[in-house]
Design a protein around this motif. Structure first.
Motif, PDB file in Angstrom:
ATOM      1  N   ASP A 151       6.623 -20.695  50.289  1.00 31.26           N
ATOM      2  CA  ASP A 151       5.179 -20.651  50.024  1.00 31.26           C
ATOM      3  C   ASP A 151       4.940 -20.980  48.559  1.00 31.26           C
ATOM      4  OD1 ASP A 151       4.838 -19.814  52.633  1.00 31.26           O
ATOM      5  OD2 ASP A 151       4.803 -17.700  52.104  1.00 31.26           O
ATOM      6  N   TYR A 152       4.044 -21.940  48.331  1.00 36.45           N
ATOM      7  CA  TYR A 152       3.772 -22.419  46.970  1.00 36.45           C
ATOM      8  C   TYR A 152       2.265 -22.469  46.748  1.00 36.45           C
ATOM      9  CZ  TYR A 152       3.734 -25.518  42.923  1.00 36.45           C
ATOM     10  OH  TYR A 152       3.536 -26.051  41.671  1.00 36.45           O
ATOM     11  N   PHE A 153       1.833 -21.928  45.601  1.00 39.35           N
ATOM     12  CA  PHE A 153       0.418 -21.930  45.236  1.00 39.35           C
ATOM     13  C   PHE A 153       0.299 -22.337  43.768  1.00 39.35           C
ATOM     14  CE2 PHE A 153      -3.116 -19.745  43.176  1.00 39.35           C
ATOM     15  CZ  PHE A 153      -4.185 -20.160  43.954  1.00 39.35           C
ATOM     16  N   LEU A 154      -0.568 -23.293  43.495  1.00 41.91           N
ATOM     17  CA  LEU A 154      -0.838 -23.750  42.130  1.00 41.91           C
ATOM     18  C   LEU A 154      -2.340 -23.836  41.948  1.00 41.91           C
ATOM     19  CD1 LEU A 154      -0.352 -25.285  39.385  1.00 41.91           C
ATOM     20  CD2 LEU A 154      -0.324 -27.372  40.749  1.00 41.91           C
ATOM     21  N   ALA A 155      -2.831 -23.286  40.829  1.00 43.50           N
ATOM     22  CA  ALA A 155      -4.244 -23.426  40.466  1.00 43.50           C
ATOM     23  C   ALA A 155      -4.307 -23.741  38.976  1.00 43.50           C
ATOM     24  CB  ALA A 155      -5.012 -22.140  40.760  1.00 43.50           C
ATOM     25  N   TYR A 156      -5.228 -24.611  38.609  1.00 46.04           N
ATOM     26  CA  TYR A 156      -5.374 -24.940  37.187  1.00 46.04           C
ATOM     27  C   TYR A 156      -6.825 -25.290  36.886  1.00 46.04           C
ATOM     28  CZ  TYR A 156      -5.521 -29.855  38.550  1.00 46.04           C
ATOM     29  OH  TYR A 156      -5.872 -31.053  39.129  1.00 46.04           O
ATOM     30  N   ILE A 157      -7.151 -25.153  35.613  1.00 44.47           N
ATOM     31  CA  ILE A 157      -8.472 -25.567  35.139  1.00 44.47           C
ATOM     32  C   ILE A 157      -8.270 -26.290  33.814  1.00 44.47           C
ATOM     33  CG2 ILE A 157      -8.900 -23.358  34.000  1.00 44.47           C
ATOM     34  CD1 ILE A 157     -11.909 -23.805  34.724  1.00 44.47           C
ATOM     35  N   THR A 158      -8.966 -27.395  33.664  1.00 46.84           N
ATOM     36  CA  THR A 158      -8.890 -28.190  32.442  1.00 46.84           C
ATOM     37  C   THR A 158     -10.304 -28.393  31.914  1.00 46.84           C
ATOM     38  OG1 THR A 158      -6.921 -29.359  33.187  1.00 46.84           O
ATOM     39  CG2 THR A 158      -8.202 -30.411  31.459  1.00 46.84           C
ATOM     40  N   LEU A 159     -10.463 -28.151  30.629  1.00 47.36           N
ATOM     41  CA  LEU A 159     -11.737 -28.382  29.953  1.00 47.36           C
ATOM     42  C   LEU A 159     -11.511 -29.424  28.874  1.00 47.36           C
ATOM     43  CD1 LEU A 159     -12.709 -24.636  29.472  1.00 47.36           C
ATOM     44  CD2 LEU A 159     -13.497 -26.174  31.274  1.00 47.36           C
ATOM     45  N   GLU A 160     -12.404 -30.406  28.799  1.00 49.78           N
ATOM     46  CA  GLU A 160     -12.295 -31.444  27.782  1.00 49.78           C
ATOM     47  C   GLU A 160     -13.666 -31.688  27.172  1.00 49.78           C
ATOM     48  OE1 GLU A 160      -8.659 -34.215  29.281  1.00 49.78           O
ATOM     49  OE2 GLU A 160     -10.605 -34.609  30.204  1.00 49.78           O
ATOM     50  N   LYS A 161     -13.656 -31.930  25.872  1.00 50.98           N
ATOM     51  CA  LYS A 161     -14.902 -32.214  25.152  1.00 50.98           C
ATOM     52  C   LYS A 161     -14.592 -33.207  24.049  1.00 50.98           C
ATOM     53  CE  LYS A 161     -19.149 -31.492  23.627  1.00 50.98           C
ATOM     54  NZ  LYS A 161     -20.256 -32.146  24.261  1.00 50.98           N
ATOM     55  N   ALA A 162     -15.381 -34.254  23.971  1.00 51.82           N
ATOM     56  CA  ALA A 162     -15.220 -35.246  22.910  1.00 51.82           C
ATOM     57  C   ALA A 162     -16.495 -35.311  22.091  1.00 51.82           C
ATOM     58  CB  ALA A 162     -14.914 -36.617  23.508  1.00 51.82           C
ATOM     59  N   GLY A 163     -16.324 -35.516  20.785  1.00 50.24           N
ATOM     60  CA  GLY A 163     -17.464 -35.634  19.891  1.00 50.24           C
ATOM     61  C   GLY A 163     -17.103 -36.508  18.711  1.00 50.24           C
ATOM     62  N   SER A 164     -18.006 -36.634  17.778  1.00 52.70           N
ATOM     63  CA  SER A 164     -17.750 -37.457  16.599  1.00 52.70           C
ATOM     64  C   SER A 164     -16.648 -36.857  15.729  1.00 52.70           C
ATOM     65  CB  SER A 164     -19.040 -37.602  15.781  1.00 52.70           C
ATOM     66  OG  SER A 164     -19.503 -36.314  15.387  1.00 52.70           O
ATOM     67  N   TRP A 165     -16.397 -35.569  15.846  1.00 52.65           N
ATOM     68  CA  TRP A 165     -15.368 -34.861  15.093  1.00 52.65           C
ATOM     69  C   TRP A 165     -13.979 -35.054  15.681  1.00 52.65           C
ATOM     70  CZ3 TRP A 165     -13.266 -31.716  18.699  1.00 52.65           C
ATOM     71  CH2 TRP A 165     -14.074 -31.393  19.790  1.00 52.65           C
ATOM     72  N   GLY A 166     -13.885 -35.456  16.972  1.00 46.23           N
ATOM     73  CA  GLY A 166     -12.601 -35.620  17.651  1.00 46.23           C
ATOM     74  C   GLY A 166     -12.722 -35.156  19.088  1.00 46.23           C
ATOM     75  N   SER A 167     -11.630 -34.645  19.629  1.00 44.94           N
ATOM     76  CA  SER A 167     -11.677 -34.191  21.013  1.00 44.94           C
ATOM     77  C   SER A 167     -10.912 -32.886  21.183  1.00 44.94           C
ATOM     78  CB  SER A 167     -11.111 -35.263  21.950  1.00 44.94           C
ATOM     79  OG  SER A 167      -9.750 -35.499  21.665  1.00 44.94           O
ATOM     80  N   LEU A 168     -11.335 -32.122  22.178  1.00 44.61           N
ATOM     81  CA  LEU A 168     -10.735 -30.849  22.525  1.00 44.61           C
ATOM     82  C   LEU A 168     -10.268 -30.946  23.964  1.00 44.61           C
ATOM     83  CD1 LEU A 168     -10.343 -27.668  22.163  1.00 44.61           C
ATOM     84  CD2 LEU A 168     -12.621 -27.501  23.177  1.00 44.61           C
ATOM     85  N   ALA A 169      -9.046 -30.483  24.226  1.00 47.62           N
ATOM     86  CA  ALA A 169      -8.528 -30.413  25.596  1.00 47.62           C
ATOM     87  C   ALA A 169      -7.858 -29.056  25.763  1.00 47.62           C
ATOM     88  CB  ALA A 169      -7.532 -31.527  25.860  1.00 47.62           C
ATOM     89  N   SER A 170      -8.177 -28.368  26.860  1.00 45.38           N
ATOM     90  CA  SER A 170      -7.605 -27.053  27.122  1.00 45.38           C
ATOM     91  C   SER A 170      -7.291 -26.948  28.609  1.00 45.38           C
ATOM     92  CB  SER A 170      -8.583 -25.960  26.702  1.00 45.38           C
ATOM     93  OG  SER A 170      -7.999 -24.687  26.870  1.00 45.38           O
ATOM     94  N   THR A 171      -6.056 -26.561  28.928  1.00 50.01           N
ATOM     95  CA  THR A 171      -5.633 -26.437  30.319  1.00 50.01           C
ATOM     96  C   THR A 171      -4.909 -25.114  30.513  1.00 50.01           C
ATOM     97  OG1 THR A 171      -5.364 -28.825  30.577  1.00 50.01           O
ATOM     98  CG2 THR A 171      -4.197 -27.448  32.148  1.00 50.01           C
ATOM     99  N   THR A 172      -5.257 -24.423  31.589  1.00 52.59           N
ATOM    100  CA  THR A 172      -4.572 -23.203  31.992  1.00 52.59           C
ATOM    101  C   THR A 172      -4.160 -23.368  33.449  1.00 52.59           C
ATOM    102  OG1 THR A 172      -5.879 -21.861  30.470  1.00 52.59           O
ATOM    103  CG2 THR A 172      -4.777 -20.694  32.267  1.00 52.59           C
ATOM    104  N   SER A 173      -2.912 -22.986  33.755  1.00 51.61           N
ATOM    105  CA  SER A 173      -2.444 -23.101  35.134  1.00 51.61           C
ATOM    106  C   SER A 173      -1.669 -21.854  35.541  1.00 51.61           C
ATOM    107  CB  SER A 173      -1.575 -24.347  35.306  1.00 51.61           C
ATOM    108  OG  SER A 173      -0.410 -24.248  34.516  1.00 51.61           O
TER     109      SER A 173
END
Length: 175
Positions: free
Chosen positions: A35-57
């Motif tokens: 039995d295998y279960f995987l869940a994840y969430i990724t948030l990304e935001k881009a702006g003039s300052w650069g970009s942010l990426a965040s992932t939790t699994s």
């Protein structure tokens, strides 16, 4: 996002050579469960300052197998060997990056925590006693960063660093 997989088998899926087709010599059934279960969430935001990426699994994985151990170690009658492996894993990474006309940079943090349980039983096919099992736990956290600067059309300088913390613990489950 996510993924789920459950595999169950009431008996081993193999045959032995030297016997009639699709047969084998096992004294007991050899079921299998995965039995295998995987869940994840990724948030990304881009702006003039650069970009942010965040992932939790999160992963939860359980495997249970039974084997016919008849004849080991030189015993009469059927012998059963059960093995159960359970793994849980939590992982996270957040990074911020930017790019200018002559430079690139990235900074971030990552963390992983896992727990593995290995349990085994060997003996009587109805209720085999536990034999040595183990519980392993690992934690790792890292801070990282990198900066690159274009010096000329053929030269770029890059510097980076990573600070890492790791801990691994193991302990027997049975005496």
């Amino acid at each position: 996002g996510g993924s789920v997989q459950n595999i169950d088998s009431n008996d081993g899926q193999y045959a032995e050579t030297g016997l009639p087709p699709r047969t084998r010599r096992s004294a007991i059934a050899q079921p299998f469960n995965n039995d295998y279960f995987l869940a994840y969430i990724t948030l990304e935001k881009a702006g003039s300052w650069g970009s942010l990426a965040s992932t939790t699994s999160y992963v939860d994985h359980h495997v249970a197998t039974t084997f016919d151990a008849t004849g080991f170690p030189n015993t009469a009658g059927p012998i059963r060997f059960d093995e159960t492996v359970a793994t849980t894993l939590l992982s996270h990474e957040t990074r911020i990056s930017g790019r200018g006309p002559h430079a690139r940079w990235i900074v971030g943090v990552s963390a992983v925590h896992s727990v593995d349980l290995l349990q085994r039983r060997l003996g009587d096919p109805v209720a085999p006693p536990a034999i040595l099992g183990v519980r392993n736990e690992a934690t790792e956290v890292a801070l990282f960063g990198q900066y690159s600067r274009v010096i000329s059309s053929t030269l770029e300088i890059t510097a980076g660093a990573r600070l890492n913390y790791a801990q691994a613990l193991g302990e027997p489950l049975d005496q």
